[in-house]
Enzyme design. Sequence first.
Site, short mmCIF file in Angstrom:
data_model
loop_
_atom_site.label_atom_id
_atom_site.label_comp_id
_atom_site.label_asym_id
_atom_site.label_seq_id
_atom_site.Cartn_x
_atom_site.Cartn_y
_atom_site.Cartn_z
N ASP A 175 -10.84 -75.52 62.65
CA ASP A 175 -12.18 -74.86 62.08
C ASP A 175 -12.10 -74.68 60.88
OD1 ASP A 175 -10.01 -72.92 61.99
OD2 ASP A 175 -11.32 -71.31 62.66
N THR A 221 -5.02 -70.36 63.71
CA THR A 221 -6.23 -69.38 63.29
C THR A 221 -7.38 -69.81 63.68
OG1 THR A 221 -4.60 -68.44 61.74
CG2 THR A 221 -7.03 -67.95 61.49
N ASP A 224 -5.27 -76.07 66.00
CA ASP A 224 -4.72 -75.19 65.01
C ASP A 224 -4.40 -73.75 65.30
OD1 ASP A 224 -4.56 -74.31 62.38
OD2 ASP A 224 -6.66 -73.66 62.47
#
Length: 799
Positions: A687, A489, A487
């Site tokens: 996350d 961010t 991912d």
Amino acid sequence: MKHKYAISGMSCMGCVNSVNTTLINHPAISELDVDLEKGELTIDAEQYLEIADLQNHLDNAGLHYIISSIDNPIKEPKKKKVIQTGSGIYHCPMHCEGDKNYDKPGDCPVCGMDLVEQPKLELGNTSNQVEDKAYKSLLLKFKIAVLFTIPIFILSMGEMIPNNPINDWLSQSTRSWLQFVLSIPVIFYAGWMFFERAVKSFKTWNLNMFTLIGIGTSIAWVFSLIGLLFPDILPMEFKTAKGDVHVYFEAATVIITLVLLGQLLEAKAHKQTNSAIKKLLQLSPNEALLIKNDGTEQLVPIQEIKVGDKLKVKPGEKIPVDGIIIDGRGNIDESMISGEPIPVEKTADDNVIAGTINGQSAFTMEARKVGEETLLAQIIQMVNTASRSKAPIQKLADKISKYFVPIVILVSIITFIIWLSIGPEPALVFAFVNAIAVLIIACPCALGLATPMSVMVGIGKGAQNGVLIKNAEALERLNKIDVLIVDKTGTVTEGKPSVQKIVASGDRSETEILKYLATVNNSSEHPLGEAIVHYAKSKDINFGKLSNFENVTGKGVTGIVDGNQVAIGNLKLMTSQSINVSPEIKSLVEDDQKKGNTVSYIAINSQLEGFVSITDAIKATSVYAIKDIQNKNIEVIMLTGDNKNTAAYVAKQLGLNSFQADCLPQDKMTFIKSLQDQGKIVAMAGDGINDAPALAQSDLGIAMGTGTDVAIESAEVTLVKGDLNGIVKAINLGQKTMQNINQNLFFAFGYNILGIPIAAGVLFPFFGILLSPMIAAAAMSFSSVSVIVNSLRLRNTSL
């Protein structure tokens, strides 16, 4: 008239009710009151009642409370406090029965090995007393075995010692009887547990190493005893020229002694395999400095700390619980949790973790998580659970172990028959000795220990380096990854976005737009939303009244602020809301996006009012970590919900050839599934909540410890520090652990494949070499120890 008495022995309201129910039936008592806290009994009666009378009523009812004079109360004698040093939970080191536990020490009913006690999962616990007790018991038995085996060996092998006077002093018959007497403590005390396990293995039909030891040594010992008592019934092959029977007491006792030595070394090695858990348990201090409401300080056990308590942490002290700094600052050494040696500077409002060490400054903190809720406690529990899980590669060893012992017994019988049929004279003696050697040399335990020992040490090593592995299967999959999905961010970027600028395109001012932006995002958990709220607070913006908040997955957020409909998000959200975005604004937005910034439009009452540009720096470690991963022939692909321009900029900075932008959570999941359909093993690192479906779909989910609880729950691997360097460590750990397991299995299989034929005598026709049962016992004992020692090498490997 009321009369007071002292009463002791009560511990709860149930005790109080029992006393009330019993004494209210006394004919002289009209009313009574029992005070548990004070230990007092108040009776309403016309006259004072004798203590003996009241005591009899309690005794007759089976209540063992003590009534005495209020002026001279008898206190209940203090019970001796039993300190439980261990967990009191035992399991098989080879996990033969999966997660099955036992509440007392003993041996595994399947493999026969000593049960191992789990460490007591209590922070600050450093006790090893139960383990030491088991080790000392084995050591005592080994010493006794050695004490009696050495003279037996000298008596038996005396003829091989030059100028040995024993042969002149004692006859063969006398020496044999002395060997018998000296063997009794070895067989019936030091090695008796092996025979108990052998019998149990036949009862349950779980044949194991002790089955073979029991058969081999008991045959040698019983045969020797028969030779002493009834020498005439044995054939001449077992007798000397003078008619004395060759006895094998020395073989039986030496085998028992060597097996005990192996068990002793194994017990010592087992203590080191779970050393990672013990070290983690010792990270937390036993006490903390509590700041009371009146400002005074008091040293209290960490078990008494509650959420919200204020604690003082002095220079050099360990942080007692998870919390937040409220006053002061400190350089915190988090290496024991994250594996990173450089101290991290912490100031007010920063989180601190239990078990980490404060530097040269003092600070005041507020407890936020205590006991089992702390990160350290959760790490310990995860490591303990994962250490007992089975890797898929272990299935092969388990399958072979199931048939191993019956096959060895069959080989032993075949060995006996072949030597008896075609062996040289004395054929019966050769057949007897070689059949026993086959039984003794075989070692199913080396096969059974090969995988769990490496898994236990490997998972502990990971925890010490900030890599938390949920189970052994994840550890094995780390060695097979073809593709890593990341991912953007919070995974490759810092995850600490900040507002770079706000652009107004309508009649409203930037300050007014910021108010609407912050009010809606105040209910969002997205890092970009938090950045906007933080920025607004720094500008002292007054928030409006929010209602009808909605998180539109993959697009943005909406809500009503002070009666105005507000939409904040990407171009997809604007299009779905039928909001017109002019080419000029699109051009400005694209320029920002090409610089790696994330841009959100804002529309109020269906009218575009501007946009906010947010930057999130790429982690310094991400570029090097991705290069390391690519060097391992693992393809790295970035999937992000951000726009194509921003994604392209970040991918270029990271050296990534493949990326997908504008991804919704289901898009990430679908993309991973398409890779899996091509036969690829896919790992996903993320996350956020929006990463949870993709983490669950992937073959191996990797969560950043700085992310959300949902992401961590969906993953098999958690990185405490939360950067891609942790993935490099995790992959290295998986590769080195699997390499270690393969070494163990190669040794265990190789040992048995070579050892059993040699014990059967296949080398005799070519080189005249035969293997004594005593040598076989030494080889068998050290084979298991060698597997454990090789597993322990993982502790010293670098990731």
